[in-house]
Design a protein around this motif. Structure first.
Motif, short mmCIF file in Angstrom:
data_model
loop_
_atom_site.label_atom_id
_atom_site.label_comp_id
_atom_site.label_asym_id
_atom_site.label_seq_id
_atom_site.Cartn_x
_atom_site.Cartn_y
_atom_site.Cartn_z
N CYS A 259 0.86 -1.18 0.00
CA CYS A 259 0.00 0.00 0.00
C CYS A 259 0.90 1.23 0.00
CB CYS A 259 -0.92 0.01 1.21
SG CYS A 259 -2.21 -1.24 1.16
N PHE A 260 0.53 2.22 -0.78
CA PHE A 260 1.41 3.38 -0.92
C PHE A 260 0.60 4.59 -1.40
CE2 PHE A 260 1.18 0.97 -4.80
CZ PHE A 260 1.14 1.89 -5.83
N GLN A 261 1.23 5.76 -1.39
CA GLN A 261 0.59 6.95 -1.91
C GLN A 261 1.09 7.22 -3.31
OE1 GLN A 261 3.10 10.81 -0.85
NE2 GLN A 261 1.95 10.15 0.95
N ALA A 262 0.17 7.67 -4.19
CA ALA A 262 0.54 7.98 -5.57
C ALA A 262 -0.46 8.97 -6.15
CB ALA A 262 0.59 6.71 -6.41
N ASN A 263 -0.04 9.61 -7.24
CA ASN A 263 -0.85 10.61 -7.92
C ASN A 263 -0.92 10.23 -9.40
OD1 ASN A 263 -1.95 12.90 -9.12
ND2 ASN A 263 -0.69 14.34 -7.96
N ASP A 264 -2.13 9.93 -9.87
CA ASP A 264 -2.27 9.53 -11.27
C ASP A 264 -2.43 10.71 -12.22
OD1 ASP A 264 -4.84 10.38 -10.80
OD2 ASP A 264 -5.80 8.43 -11.14
N GLY A 265 -2.33 11.93 -11.65
CA GLY A 265 -2.40 13.13 -12.47
C GLY A 265 -3.76 13.75 -12.58
N THR A 266 -4.79 13.03 -12.15
CA THR A 266 -6.15 13.58 -12.23
C THR A 266 -6.85 13.59 -10.87
OG1 THR A 266 -7.08 11.40 -12.76
CG2 THR A 266 -6.44 12.81 -14.61
N ARG A 267 -6.46 12.67 -9.98
CA ARG A 267 -7.18 12.56 -8.70
C ARG A 267 -6.33 12.91 -7.49
NH1 ARG A 267 -9.72 6.69 -10.00
NH2 ARG A 267 -7.58 6.43 -10.76
N GLY A 268 -5.18 13.50 -7.71
CA GLY A 268 -4.35 13.91 -6.60
C GLY A 268 -3.63 12.75 -5.94
N ILE A 269 -2.99 13.03 -4.81
CA ILE A 269 -2.23 12.01 -4.08
C ILE A 269 -3.19 11.20 -3.23
CG2 ILE A 269 -0.33 11.61 -2.46
CD1 ILE A 269 0.72 14.42 -3.23
N THR A 281 -2.45 -3.22 -9.73
CA THR A 281 -2.01 -1.96 -9.13
C THR A 281 -3.09 -0.92 -9.38
OG1 THR A 281 0.31 -2.51 -9.50
CG2 THR A 281 -0.21 -0.20 -9.11
N ALA A 282 -3.78 -0.52 -8.31
CA ALA A 282 -4.93 0.37 -8.48
C ALA A 282 -5.12 1.24 -7.26
CB ALA A 282 -6.19 -0.46 -8.73
N MET A 283 -5.84 2.33 -7.44
CA MET A 283 -6.17 3.19 -6.32
C MET A 283 -7.16 2.45 -5.42
SD MET A 283 -7.52 7.15 -6.34
CE MET A 283 -9.13 6.71 -6.99
N VAL A 284 -6.93 2.48 -4.12
CA VAL A 284 -7.83 1.83 -3.18
C VAL A 284 -9.12 2.64 -3.06
CG1 VAL A 284 -8.15 1.09 -0.79
CG2 VAL A 284 -5.92 0.81 -1.90
N LYS A 285 -8.94 3.95 -2.86
CA LYS A 285 -10.12 4.81 -2.72
C LYS A 285 -9.72 6.26 -2.98
CE LYS A 285 -14.04 5.80 0.34
NZ LYS A 285 -14.75 5.36 1.57
N ASN A 286 -10.59 6.98 -3.66
CA ASN A 286 -10.38 8.42 -3.85
C ASN A 286 -10.97 9.12 -2.63
OD1 ASN A 286 -9.82 10.91 -4.84
ND2 ASN A 286 -11.30 10.85 -6.52
N ILE A 287 -10.14 9.25 -1.59
CA ILE A 287 -10.61 9.74 -0.29
C ILE A 287 -11.07 11.20 -0.38
CG2 ILE A 287 -9.86 10.27 2.07
CD1 ILE A 287 -8.05 7.78 1.87
N ARG A 288 -10.37 11.97 -1.20
CA ARG A 288 -10.74 13.39 -1.36
C ARG A 288 -11.09 13.64 -2.83
NH1 ARG A 288 -7.24 18.73 0.59
NH2 ARG A 288 -8.96 20.22 0.30
#
Length: 559
Positions: A259-269, A281-288
């Motif tokens: 689990c890690f932090q990342a920014n795909d360029g559209t949804r922030g970190i 490899t996918a975003m777990v949740k768009n928290i913000r």
């Protein structure tokens, strides 16, 4: 209260509170309380000057650290927890500081980075002896520049790290502890001969090393390696194109996933996870939610199947969150400081099945908190500094035999060593090591059944300390001769039985004006007529000696 001759600062605690701590190596008294306190192990740099021990690393029956004795520079030291067993291991740089850092255990050996003054900062290893403390390999032999190894991580029997050999730039390396077995894994950035991919944040997960790197085309992204060039690959270009999805890998292990932090360029970190494949490899949740708005998750700590972290959803400040790796399970645990201010959560630590951390609820200041993963079970352990607008600022949480230790201030004392069992009543200061200021306990490390750390007092500066039993044992005579013994023989035998109130104690006996000699109970001695004095004293496992030996005086008369 009697103390060990070495400088000690102690408080009396109940047997129940420290039973787990002393089990095995600290025997309990029969019907009394042990005195557990902070004790100076050794004044590494004698006098008020500081030895400055840092980066304590336990390997087997010893721990290693960087320190100075004032004569040599900052060098590698070793300790078994006793003054006699604490010494500089090797003067690696006789002309200055070798600055050993990145201390890492692998297969019973110590690996670290040091500068011997000739080769620059390179990879070293030690077997715990001066002769066995050696340079592994001069990776960058260019004019002593050094390869500056960093981000040391262990996978199986192999050490992985980043280094620069001046021919390939800074790339991923591995070592088995031999010169021949210390090689570059892969030249990830080949855009120019000396270009660097700058691997960082190395983390071992499920038989692979994960890290962030830049191949010169995709920006800084998530990579993996099995230790071979062919098995070193980009996991996924999370942010398409040459832009980076991260600056360095900030991660935690959750099961077999990273689990890690990342920014795909559209949804922030945001929070991501990976099983090592592009599809996995996918975003777990768009928290913000929102264009380029970031929750910026960090302070990852995994307990069982739950990973805790700090993030913001834009409605609350940066607060405590949790996940088991799914979007549905990713939720705010509690808004500790209601509103947008955030709780300033820091120093998360797994304490049994609970998470402990520092937090500020906006009313009590920064204090120790704990959480079981529910809002109701997320509570302040104790308001240590009760002065309005002030904080205890707990730091350095470490667990030892079911007890939590950390540094904090109650406002009346400086930053000192504290302990807690997770309750307010069970949270107390261990010792006021520096009555005039902060002792600033740091590098708290569990070693065998003790806690070792660095701390500052007015007499010694910043030196090496331990939490230990500092109360001498009490020696008792169970049986002895009568006050007057009558005999018809030239030589009389006297038999003594004795015991200590601490199990595992050793004994020394002394007859009349003779020397102390090791003995055991029962002890039979032979004496001639006249007045005699027998003394016996116990020494406990911590090395505390009974300063008031048990004594018996009797007279032998020949009839």
């Amino acid at each position: 209260m009697r103390f060990h001759p070495i400088r000690s600062v102690a408080i009396v605690v109940s047997i129940c509170a420290i039973a787990a701590l002393v089990a095995g190596a600290r025997a309990t008294r029969s019907e009394a309380a042990l005195t557990i306190g902070a004790r100076l192990i050794k004044d590494l740099n004698p006098g008020v000057n500081s030895g400055n021990p840092i980066d304590l690393k336990v390997i087997g029956d010893a721990f290693y650290f960087q320190a100075t004795d004032g004569t040599h520079g900052l060098e590698l030291w070793k300790s078994d927890g006793t003054a006699a067993g604490t010494a500089m291991l090797k003067d690696i740089n006789p002309a200055g500081d070798s600055l050993p850092s990145g201390l890492t255990a692998l297969s019973g050996a110590l690996f670290f980075v040091a500068n011997d003054g000739a080769h620059g900062a390179e990879l070293w290893r030690s077997d715990g002896t001066a002769a066995g403390t050696v340079l592994v390999k001069d990776i960058n032999p260019t004019s002593g520049a050094g390869s500056n190894p960093g981000d040391l991580a262990v996978l199986g029997n192999t050490l992985f790290f980043s280094a620069g050999d001046n021919s390939h730039g800074r790339e991923l390396w591995k070592s088995d502890g031999t010169p021949a077995g210390t090689v570059m894994v892969a030249d990830i950035n080949t855009t120019t001969a000396a270009a660097s991919s700058n691997p960082s944040g190395l983390m071992a997960v499920a038989g692979r090393i994960y890290f962030s790197a830049d191949n010169g085309k995709n920006g800084i992204e998530l990579w993996k390696s099995d230790g071979t060039a062919a098995g070193t690959a980009l996991v996924k270009n999370i942010r398409p194109g040459s832009a980076s999805s991260m600056t360095t890998l900030t991660s935690s292990v959750l099961g077999n996933s990273l689990c890690f932090q990342a920014n795909d360029g559209t949804r922030g970190i945001e929070l991501w996870k990976s099983n090592g494949t592009a599809a996995g490899t996918a975003m777990v949740k768009n928290i913000r939610p929102g264009a380029n708005l970031s929750s910026t998750p960090n302070e990852f700590t995994t307990i069982g199947g739950t990973m805790y972290f700090v993030a913001t959803n834009g409605k609350t400040g940066r607060e405590l969150w949790k996940t088991n790796g799914t979007s549905a399970s990713t939720s705010l645990v509690k808004d500790i400081n209601p509103g947008s201010g955030g709780a300033g959560i820091a120093s998360p630590h797994a304490f049994g099945t609970s998470l402990v951390f520092r937090a500020n609820n906006g009313a009590n200041g920064a204090e120790p908190w704990k959480s079981d993963g529910t809002a109701a079970g997320t509570v302040m352990i104790k308001d240590i500094n009760t002065s309005a607008g002030f904080s205890s600022n707990p730091t350095g949480f470490v667990s030892l035999s079911g007890t939590l230790y950390f540094a904090a201030t109650d406002g009346a004392h400086g930053l000192e060593l504290w302990r807690s069992n997770g309750t307010a009543s069970g949270t107390t200061m261990v010792a006021d090591i520096n009555p005039t200021a902060d002792s600033n306990p740091r590098y708290l490390t569990s070693f065998k059944t003790d806690l070792v750390f660095s701390a500052t007092d007015p007499a010694h500066g910043t030196e090496l300390w331990e939490l230990a039993d500092v109360s001498p044992p009490q020696t008792t005579l169970v049986s002895h001769p009568k006050k007057t013994v009558k005999t018809t023989k030239a030589i009389s035998k006297a038999r003594f039985r004795f015991r200590s109130d601490e199990q595992g104690s050793k004994f020394a006996c002394k007859l009349d004006g003779g020397a102390w000699k090791d003995c055991s109970s029962p002890k039979t001695i032979k004496v001639k007529k006249g007045k005699h004095t027998f003394q016996v004293r116990a020494t406990d496992r911590a090395g505390n000696v009974d300063s008031t030996p048990a004594k018996w005086v009797w007279r032998v008369k020949r009839v």
